[in-house]
Scaffold this motif. Structure first.
Motif, PDB file in Angstrom:
ATOM      1  N   TYR A 110      69.323  43.647  39.798  1.00 33.33           N
ATOM      2  CA  TYR A 110      68.616  42.656  38.872  1.00 33.33           C
ATOM      3  C   TYR A 110      68.735  42.812  37.524  1.00 33.33           C
ATOM      4  O   TYR A 110      69.114  44.011  37.102  1.00 33.33           O
ATOM      5  N   LYS A 116      69.030  46.711  36.797  1.00 32.27           N
ATOM      6  CA  LYS A 116      68.109  47.597  37.597  1.00 32.27           C
ATOM      7  C   LYS A 116      68.475  47.459  39.282  1.00 32.27           C
ATOM      8  O   LYS A 116      68.526  46.442  39.753  1.00 32.27           O
ATOM      9  N   GLY A 145      58.146  49.398  43.731  1.00 32.85           N
ATOM     10  CA  GLY A 145      59.569  49.377  43.216  1.00 32.85           C
ATOM     11  C   GLY A 145      60.500  50.036  43.882  1.00 32.85           C
ATOM     12  O   GLY A 145      61.902  50.133  43.261  1.00 32.85           O
ATOM     13  N   ALA A 186      68.029  47.579  42.668  1.00 29.58           N
ATOM     14  CA  ALA A 186      66.793  47.732  43.483  1.00 29.58           C
ATOM     15  C   ALA A 186      67.048  48.213  44.705  1.00 29.58           C
ATOM     16  O   ALA A 186      66.420  48.681  45.518  1.00 29.58           O
ATOM     17  N   GLY A 189      65.616  52.543  45.978  1.00 28.25           N
ATOM     18  CA  GLY A 189      66.653  51.672  46.475  1.00 28.25           C
ATOM     19  C   GLY A 189      67.589  52.305  47.659  1.00 28.25           C
ATOM     20  O   GLY A 189      68.655  51.777  48.179  1.00 28.25           O
ATOM     21  N   SER A 195      64.617  35.852  41.597  1.00 25.92           N
ATOM     22  CA  SER A 195      64.026  37.161  42.193  1.00 25.92           C
ATOM     23  C   SER A 195      62.896  36.912  43.048  1.00 25.92           C
ATOM     24  O   SER A 195      62.185  38.115  43.534  1.00 25.92           O
ATOM     25  N   GLY A 213      62.085  49.001  46.571  1.00 27.09           N
ATOM     26  CA  GLY A 213      63.097  48.316  47.156  1.00 27.09           C
ATOM     27  C   GLY A 213      62.649  47.529  48.235  1.00 27.09           C
ATOM     28  O   GLY A 213      63.177  46.811  48.923  1.00 27.09           O
ATOM     29  N   THR A 248      62.235  43.685  48.110  1.00 27.84           N
ATOM     30  CA  THR A 248      63.549  43.118  47.722  1.00 27.84           C
ATOM     31  C   THR A 248      64.214  42.795  49.130  1.00 27.84           C
ATOM     32  O   THR A 248      64.880  41.894  49.501  1.00 27.84           O
TER      33      THR A 248
END
Lengths: 327, 269
Positions: A11, A35, A58, A37, A231, B265, A60, A63
């Motif tokens: 991102y 970032k 956060g 992810a 990630g 996103s 991932g 995502t």
């Protein structure tokens, strides 16, 4: 059913210094930061499998789910769900998947659930007979018949979540993504939803990916877990195996008669750490290889009424894996 | 492509609109009346100071009908508050539409059309009241032909507005807020579309230029069609311009949408 190879997502995030000067400056000069992810995730999920995606905020997880559901585009790598590239959002792909987001309402707030379901029947072109059969089954299993004609916005969180589940499963998807399906729910509602997911799996055998911060969700629903940290996948394997490999301690709990010779505080530190204790109760975290010795000592020295030896809390095990993974 | 879902979305939207009874019966009609009162006092003093019985081809009576129709036309044109599209992008609720096997824009357009339909009912009621109370001005010939040409222009212009506004809304993929852009668009339409004053009060050269832009077709042009002021040539020329803009704007929207989705996103999820 789901194949992911070296999937990456980066991102681009706008950074702004605090205060008025920072705001004015950002009007003319923008600072961007990247970032990462997902840093190259590979994964495969088969029919009937329920995979738990675990990781810190956060890490991932969401995502990955969003990419697999076709909502966002990966920066690199390959993703294939039911033979389709998710981001191409082919209608035949969309008709066979479902995404349930515990933190985001997907139903129409102004409509009662019954109207939303009818609209979904039209959208997914579900035959009337199949629709009615599935709807009756889902309503009965989740016990929401009385709430069917109430506007979604007027339902409690637990009731709304059940309606979201019904809405997502009415078209009998072959792949189901559940992002925090029990977040914010009380224990009863959490259990109802977990039982329902297992029941649904038994009948329809879909591939499922679940993300949750509630370890009980993962423990009860998933045979396999995937741990993501910053990630990267740092563990992908069976749930039982993770306990055997990474749970270095067990927890001994003993209920005591108050008039024992040894006080819980006198438990030898070399055997383990006392997590909690009282006059009539002791709980100690003991290394696996010292469990027989510690249990025997407790039985000999303390007036034990009842004793249990349990695996360490799965959340602690995962936390230690995540810590190691991040070091 | 099975579109049976579209009728369900349409009827759901109608039900939702009718449940906002205060807006339907009071808020919007009151807004229109305020606008007419303002126009009444303004144009009354202009007519009086000029000592004229007709200005720019309109009698005072005809101008009042114009100012009744302009906000109604604007309301039909705008349909649903499209800002919900940028909300969908900001809030991540767009994700829902990306999962469903339906087109996002088709879904939104049907919502838009449903709300335009309700606004059309208000339009019909208020025009009928005007005709009963004040009568139709003599210079205006309301015929079936003028009604049908007006409707054709209005429906096409509404689609054109929907696509244009969608382009502005899609800027939300990159910008933090598109509200100010939408206000600018609305003010531009109000001024260059003839909502503020009929465009034939503008210099001839500027009207000629404006007729190549999308704006006059959103208020001024359909009102002239309803009044029976449009010649056949003017109608065809206008429809050609509208059609061309629909094509250009659709292609632009398609491009912006594709680029936007690459940076979407799904935040807020």
């Amino acid at each position: 059913m789901i194949k992911v190879k070296n999937l990456k997502k980066t991102y681009r995030v706008h950074k702004k210094n605090p205060g008025m000067i920072g705001s004015v400056r950002s009007l003319f000069f923008r600072k961007w930061t990247e970032k990462h992810a997902l840093k190259g995730v590979s994964l495969q999920v088969d029919e009937g499998e329920i995979v738990g995606l675990v990781g810190a905020n956060g890490a991932g997880k969401t995502t990955l789910v969003k990419i697999l559901a076709g909502i966002i585009h990966p920066s690199d790598g390959e993703a294939e769900v039911l033979g389709f590239t998710p981001f191409s959002r082919h209608t035949d792909f969309q008709k066979q998947i479902a995404l349930i987001m515990g933190q985001k309402a997907q139903l129409w707030w102004d409509l009662p659930a019954s109207d939303s379901f009818l609209l979904l029947r039209e959208i997914y072109q579900t035959p009337k007979k199949d629709f009615q059969e599935r709807l009756d089954y889902l309503i009965e299993t989740l016990a929401v018949r009385d709430q069917m004609n109430i506007q979604i916005r007027r339902l409690s969180l637990g009731e709304r979540m059940k309606m979201e589940l019904i809405a997502a499963l009415l078209h009998a998807p072959k792949v189901v993504f559940l992002d925090e399906p029990t977040i914010g729910l009380d224990l009863m509602a959490q259990k109802a939803i977990r039982d329902f997911i297992l029941e649904y799996r038994k009948i329809h055998n879909p591939a499922m990916i679940i993300t949750s911060h509630y370890m009980e969700d993962i423990e009860r629903l998933c045979e396999r877990i995937v741990i993501i940290s910053e990630g990267d996948i740092i563990y992908d394997g069976s749930f039982r195996k993770i306990i055997m490999e990474y749970a270095t301690h067990k927890v001994i709990t003993a209920r005591l008669d108050k008039n024992g010779a040894m006080k819980p505080s006198e438990f030898p530190p070399s055997l383990g750490e006392i997590i909690a204790s009282d006059d009539d109760f002791i709980r100690a975290k003991v290394e696996r290889n010292k469990v027989p010795e510690a249990a025997s000592l407790i039985l000999q020295k303390l007036p034990v009424i009842d004793l249990s030896i349990e695996e360490e809390e799965i959340s602690n095990v995962i936390e230690s894996i995540l810590r190691k993974g991040m070091e | 492509m099975n579109l049976s879902w579209a009728s369900t979305v349409f009827s759901s939207e109608i039900k939702k609109m009718l449940s906002y009874r205060v807006d339907f019966w009071l808020q919007f009609p009151a807004l229109v009346l305020i606008q007419i009162f303002l126009a009444y006092f303004l144009w009354d003093s202009i007519f009086e100071s000029r000592g004229a019985s007709e200005l720019g081809g309109y009698s005072f009576h005809g101008l009042m009908l114009y100012y009744l129709m302009a906000p109604l036309m604007d309301r039909i044109l705008r349909g649903v508050e499209l800002r919900f599209m940028s909300f969908d992008i900001y809030e991540g609720t767009l994700s829902r539409y990306l999962i469903y096997p339906v087109s996002f824009f088709l879904y939104k357009y049907i919502q838009h059309a449903a709300q335009s339909f309700i606004s059309f009912l208000q339009f019909a009621v208020m025009l009928s009241l005007f005709a009963v109370i004040f009568h139709v001005p003599e210079e205006i010939s309301l015929t079936l032909t003028s009604f049908l040409t007006g409707m054709m222009i209005l429906v096409s212009a509404s689609l054109m507005y929907f696509i244009l506004a969608s382009i502005f809304e899609c800027i939300a993929f990159w910008a933090d807020n598109v509200w100010s852009l939408m206000v600018m668009l609305r003010l531009t339409i109000f001024f260059l579309g003839g909502g503020m004053i009929p465009l034939n009060f503008f210099p001839d050269w500027s009207l000629e230029v404006l007729l190549y832009t999308p704006f006059p077709y959103m208020t001024y042009f359909p009102i002239r069609a309803f009044f029976g002021y449009l010649s056949v040539q003017e109608f065809y020329a206008g429809m050609t311009v509208i059609g061309s803009w629909i094509l250009i704007l659709s292609l632009s929207l398609r491009l912006i949408w594709k680029r936007g989705l690459l940076v979407y996103s799904g935040v807020g999820m």
